[in-house]
Design a protein around this motif. Sequence first.
Motif, PDB file in Angstrom:
ATOM      1  N   GLU A   1       0.832  -1.216   0.000  1.00  0.00           N
ATOM      2  CA  GLU A   1       0.000   0.000   0.000  1.00  0.00           C
ATOM      3  C   GLU A   1       0.864   1.262   0.000  1.00  0.00           C
ATOM      4  O   GLU A   1       0.599   2.234   0.702  1.00  0.00           O
ATOM      5  N   ALA A   2       1.961   1.206  -0.780  1.00  0.00           N
ATOM      6  CA  ALA A   2       2.860   2.340  -1.000  1.00  0.00           C
ATOM      7  C   ALA A   2       3.777   2.630   0.184  1.00  0.00           C
ATOM      8  O   ALA A   2       4.439   3.668   0.218  1.00  0.00           O
ATOM      9  N   GLU A   3       3.833   1.719   1.139  1.00  0.00           N
ATOM     10  CA  GLU A   3       4.721   1.904   2.287  1.00  0.00           C
ATOM     11  C   GLU A   3       5.970   1.036   2.122  1.00  0.00           C
ATOM     12  O   GLU A   3       6.089   0.249   1.176  1.00  0.00           O
ATOM     13  N   LEU A   4       6.910   1.180   3.050  1.00  0.00           N
ATOM     14  CA  LEU A   4       8.117   0.352   3.056  1.00  0.00           C
ATOM     15  C   LEU A   4       7.863  -0.829   3.982  1.00  0.00           C
ATOM     16  O   LEU A   4       8.195  -0.807   5.173  1.00  0.00           O
ATOM     17  N   GLY A   5       7.243  -1.851   3.402  1.00  0.00           N
ATOM     18  CA  GLY A   5       6.942  -3.057   4.157  1.00  0.00           C
ATOM     19  C   GLY A   5       7.702  -4.242   3.598  1.00  0.00           C
ATOM     20  O   GLY A   5       8.678  -4.098   2.854  1.00  0.00           O
ATOM     21  N   ILE A   6       7.231  -5.432   3.938  1.00  0.00           N
ATOM     22  CA  ILE A   6       7.930  -6.657   3.557  1.00  0.00           C
ATOM     23  C   ILE A   6       8.022  -6.806   2.050  1.00  0.00           C
ATOM     24  O   ILE A   6       9.081  -7.165   1.505  1.00  0.00           O
ATOM     25  N   GLU A   7       6.920  -6.547   1.333  1.00  0.00           N
ATOM     26  CA  GLU A   7       6.934  -6.734  -0.118  1.00  0.00           C
ATOM     27  C   GLU A   7       7.931  -5.803  -0.795  1.00  0.00           C
ATOM     28  O   GLU A   7       8.708  -6.220  -1.664  1.00  0.00           O
ATOM     29  N   ARG A   8       7.901  -4.541  -0.435  1.00  0.00           N
ATOM     30  CA  ARG A   8       8.797  -3.573  -1.078  1.00  0.00           C
ATOM     31  C   ARG A   8      10.266  -3.855  -0.723  1.00  0.00           C
ATOM     32  O   ARG A   8      11.150  -3.788  -1.573  1.00  0.00           O
ATOM     33  N   LYS A   9      10.524  -4.153   0.536  1.00  0.00           N
ATOM     34  CA  LYS A   9      11.890  -4.465   0.940  1.00  0.00           C
ATOM     35  C   LYS A   9      12.420  -5.676   0.179  1.00  0.00           C
ATOM     36  O   LYS A   9      13.572  -5.684  -0.274  1.00  0.00           O
ATOM     37  N   LEU A  10      11.586  -6.701   0.044  1.00  0.00           N
ATOM     38  CA  LEU A  10      12.019  -7.898  -0.677  1.00  0.00           C
ATOM     39  C   LEU A  10      12.253  -7.576  -2.155  1.00  0.00           C
ATOM     40  O   LEU A  10      13.224  -8.068  -2.758  1.00  0.00           O
ATOM     41  N   TYR A  11      11.384  -6.784  -2.742  1.00  0.00           N
ATOM     42  CA  TYR A  11      11.540  -6.346  -4.143  1.00  0.00           C
ATOM     43  C   TYR A  11      12.880  -5.643  -4.339  1.00  0.00           C
ATOM     44  O   TYR A  11      13.643  -5.962  -5.262  1.00  0.00           O
ATOM     45  N   TYR A  12      13.205  -4.700  -3.472  1.00  0.00           N
ATOM     46  CA  TYR A  12      14.478  -3.995  -3.581  1.00  0.00           C
ATOM     47  C   TYR A  12      15.640  -4.978  -3.399  1.00  0.00           C
ATOM     48  O   TYR A  12      16.620  -4.946  -4.153  1.00  0.00           O
ATOM     49  N   ARG A  13      15.531  -5.830  -2.410  1.00  0.00           N
ATOM     50  CA  ARG A  13      16.633  -6.764  -2.144  1.00  0.00           C
ATOM     51  C   ARG A  13      16.865  -7.711  -3.326  1.00  0.00           C
ATOM     52  O   ARG A  13      18.017  -7.957  -3.714  1.00  0.00           O
ATOM     53  N   GLU A  14      15.794  -8.263  -3.875  1.00  0.00           N
ATOM     54  CA  GLU A  14      15.958  -9.206  -4.988  1.00  0.00           C
ATOM     55  C   GLU A  14      16.606  -8.532  -6.195  1.00  0.00           C
ATOM     56  O   GLU A  14      17.480  -9.107  -6.849  1.00  0.00           O
ATOM     57  N   LEU A  15      16.197  -7.305  -6.514  1.00  0.00           N
ATOM     58  CA  LEU A  15      16.797  -6.613  -7.646  1.00  0.00           C
ATOM     59  C   LEU A  15      18.278  -6.322  -7.397  1.00  0.00           C
ATOM     60  O   LEU A  15      19.122  -6.486  -8.284  1.00  0.00           O
ATOM     61  N   ILE A  16      18.606  -5.888  -6.190  1.00  0.00           N
ATOM     62  CA  ILE A  16      19.998  -5.580  -5.865  1.00  0.00           C
ATOM     63  C   ILE A  16      20.841  -6.850  -5.882  1.00  0.00           C
ATOM     64  O   ILE A  16      21.953  -6.869  -6.439  1.00  0.00           O
ATOM     65  N   ALA A  17      20.334  -7.924  -5.283  1.00  0.00           N
ATOM     66  CA  ALA A  17      21.098  -9.166  -5.223  1.00  0.00           C
ATOM     67  C   ALA A  17      21.346  -9.747  -6.608  1.00  0.00           C
ATOM     68  O   ALA A  17      22.434 -10.264  -6.886  1.00  0.00           O
ATOM     69  N   ARG A  18      20.354  -9.666  -7.483  1.00  0.00           N
ATOM     70  CA  ARG A  18      20.468 -10.293  -8.801  1.00  0.00           C
ATOM     71  C   ARG A  18      21.159  -9.412  -9.836  1.00  0.00           C
ATOM     72  O   ARG A  18      21.793  -9.933 -10.758  1.00  0.00           O
ATOM     73  N   PHE A  19      21.061  -8.084  -9.676  1.00  0.00           N
ATOM     74  CA  PHE A  19      21.555  -7.201 -10.738  1.00  0.00           C
ATOM     75  C   PHE A  19      22.509  -6.107 -10.261  1.00  0.00           C
ATOM     76  O   PHE A  19      23.099  -5.408 -11.081  1.00  0.00           O
ATOM     77  N   GLY A  20      22.691  -5.953  -8.962  1.00  0.00           N
ATOM     78  CA  GLY A  20      23.526  -4.879  -8.456  1.00  0.00           C
ATOM     79  C   GLY A  20      25.000  -5.040  -8.754  1.00  0.00           C
ATOM     80  O   GLY A  20      25.779  -4.098  -8.581  1.00  0.00           O
ATOM     81  N   HIS A  21      25.416  -6.231  -9.210  1.00  0.00           N
ATOM     82  CA  HIS A  21      26.827  -6.460  -9.539  1.00  0.00           C
ATOM     83  C   HIS A  21      27.246  -5.767 -10.824  1.00  0.00           C
ATOM     84  O   HIS A  21      28.445  -5.673 -11.112  1.00  0.00           O
ATOM     85  N   HIS A  22      26.302  -5.287 -11.615  1.00  0.00           N
ATOM     86  CA  HIS A  22      26.660  -4.645 -12.882  1.00  0.00           C
ATOM     87  C   HIS A  22      27.356  -3.311 -12.619  1.00  0.00           C
ATOM     88  O   HIS A  22      27.070  -2.610 -11.645  1.00  0.00           O
ATOM     89  N   ASN A  23      28.241  -2.940 -13.522  1.00  0.00           N
ATOM     90  CA  ASN A  23      29.111  -1.784 -13.297  1.00  0.00           C
ATOM     91  C   ASN A  23      28.400  -0.443 -13.402  1.00  0.00           C
ATOM     92  O   ASN A  23      28.751   0.500 -12.683  1.00  0.00           O
ATOM     93  N   ALA A  24      27.440  -0.314 -14.302  1.00  0.00           N
ATOM     94  CA  ALA A  24      26.862   1.005 -14.581  1.00  0.00           C
ATOM     95  C   ALA A  24      25.343   0.927 -14.533  1.00  0.00           C
ATOM     96  O   ALA A  24      24.710   0.427 -15.473  1.00  0.00           O
ATOM     97  N   LEU A  25      24.775   1.411 -13.425  1.00  0.00           N
ATOM     98  CA  LEU A  25      23.327   1.415 -13.279  1.00  0.00           C
ATOM     99  C   LEU A  25      22.939   2.438 -12.227  1.00  0.00           C
ATOM    100  O   LEU A  25      23.769   2.955 -11.487  1.00  0.00           O
TER     101      LEU A  25
END
Length: 577
Positions: free
Chosen positions: A295-319
């Motif tokens: 519901e637009a807050e920083l809860g479990i769903e949003r935190k997990l969404y951010y974490r999954e994107l960072i874990a899977r793609f944050g290793h790239h050099n330019a983003l």
Amino acid sequence: MVLPHFIYALAEEGSDEYPKWHPMEIHFQGPLADEMDDDPNPFLDYKLQVIFTSPDGNRYNVPGFFNGDGKGGGKGNVWTVRFNPDQEGRWTYLASFRKGKNIAVEINITAGRSAAFDGASGSFTILPTDPGSPGFLKWGRLEYVGGHYLKFVDGPYWIKGGTDTPEDLLSYADFDNTPNAGHRYQAHEEDWQQNDPEWKEGKGKGIIGLLNYLASQHVNSIYFLAQNIGGDGKNVWPFAGNINPEGHPDNDNIHYDVSKLHQWNIVFSHAQRKEIFLHFVLNEAEEMNKRELDEAELGIERKLYYRELIARFGHHNALQWNLSEEYDLFLDLKPERIREFAQYIIDVDPYDHPVTVHNEGRDPDPNWLPFLGDERFSTTSLQFYEGNAKWGERVEKWRRLTEVAGRPLPINLDEFMILGPANQAQVRKEMLWPTYLSGGHLEFIQKGSLGTESLKDVEQMWQWTWYARRFVQENLPFWEMEPDDLAVVNGTNELGGVQVFAKHGEAYAIYLPEADPSGSLTMWRIQGTFLQRWYNPRTGAFEGKPRRFQAGGVVSLGLPPSDHQEDWVTLIQKEIE
């Protein structure tokens, strides 16, 4: 068991040596799970963190992720961490693998209880980067360095000249579990080349070909939504479970599609090899999209969404991580909530990739000013709707605002005017050159963005953008320069007037949207011999005979060699004695 391997090109069998700036993977064998499991949920109820320690003692706390069978399948016992080493020499790593309810979104590394391979450790050697490595792999991570331009750690300062189209780039028919896919990119399949990546016996050629085309036109950034549930397209998300594309509280936003995200990473990796920056946009403007996670807050769903994107793609050099398109439109997320989102990403991302947020376009003053001087934000993402011939003025204003706030930022104009085949010359004159010679950056949005299947319709604009960016990159110490339009007097007033980018006493780049009258450059208290040349922004070439003159007083710019009613750039540089 620990199974390390190199992402882009496998090392010699049995080797533990990898090049600097080339992302690597370490696979761990852990508990057997399926991407749709609930008790425990492999994404939420396990947490993999790996501490990497460099030869000089620096530490990176890198999140890992459930990786199914390690080959794109959603069931298996493989847990993976992706790491991008920034230093030569012998590295060590220590894995933390914990279990507990919703543990994945906890920042505390000791939360939960030890499980499976917790405590696994090892070492590897990082070698110097091959200067012939493709794309960003030769320059390393793109970072904020305290000014108006990002810089590669082992490479140049960077100027953005990219595309915002299509914003639903990832709504691609060859990705698994992508219903209502909006794109096939068939016009770009011819741009796919032998030995380029693909998957599942020939899939992916359209989107890989699109990246190849952009690279051939020197387009160096692409903007895309990572999920648009309840937004315009309603056709992009990383989730594996049942999703109502219109947006719904019952949507399953806590199980992730391993195969789809594996395919996304193939595309992102290719983009990096082609020198294309990844502009992740994490929310869309529409209210239902903003409410989709917690519901637009920083809860479990949003935190997990951010974490999954960072874990899977944050290793790239330019983003970069853009928290939301038009954060203040429809449902206004408000600055305090945006800061909270930004802080969580910063807490999870070990690489400190730039974080920003995009505003609705009528006036960024009230809604971007709250972020000035805030160390959580390392770049801007500004949208302006109205106002012909004011783009340079706006870039200059926002450069000053960020400087006064004590944290100079890159000034990015994103989604700021509709580009189409008919208005390319107008965009060149009113937006492209005024933005670059005011010290800014840009991405173009095309007419009919969601329906765009080919980016070739505006090829002339891509060429003109490359001519402008190449001129700045190859001829100017642009990261040391400042806009100073008042340095030219009696010049044209057409389309916003003369644009001057200067390092006084050394270099001047002057854009004339109409070359007659050109005006005069004020050079009081400046001495030495200068060389003046004329650059044609329509052909990307210097034309006519260079002119030498002695500085001092007010110096007439004269006229270009031809087409005086067209736009021209004059470059004036001090000759080395």
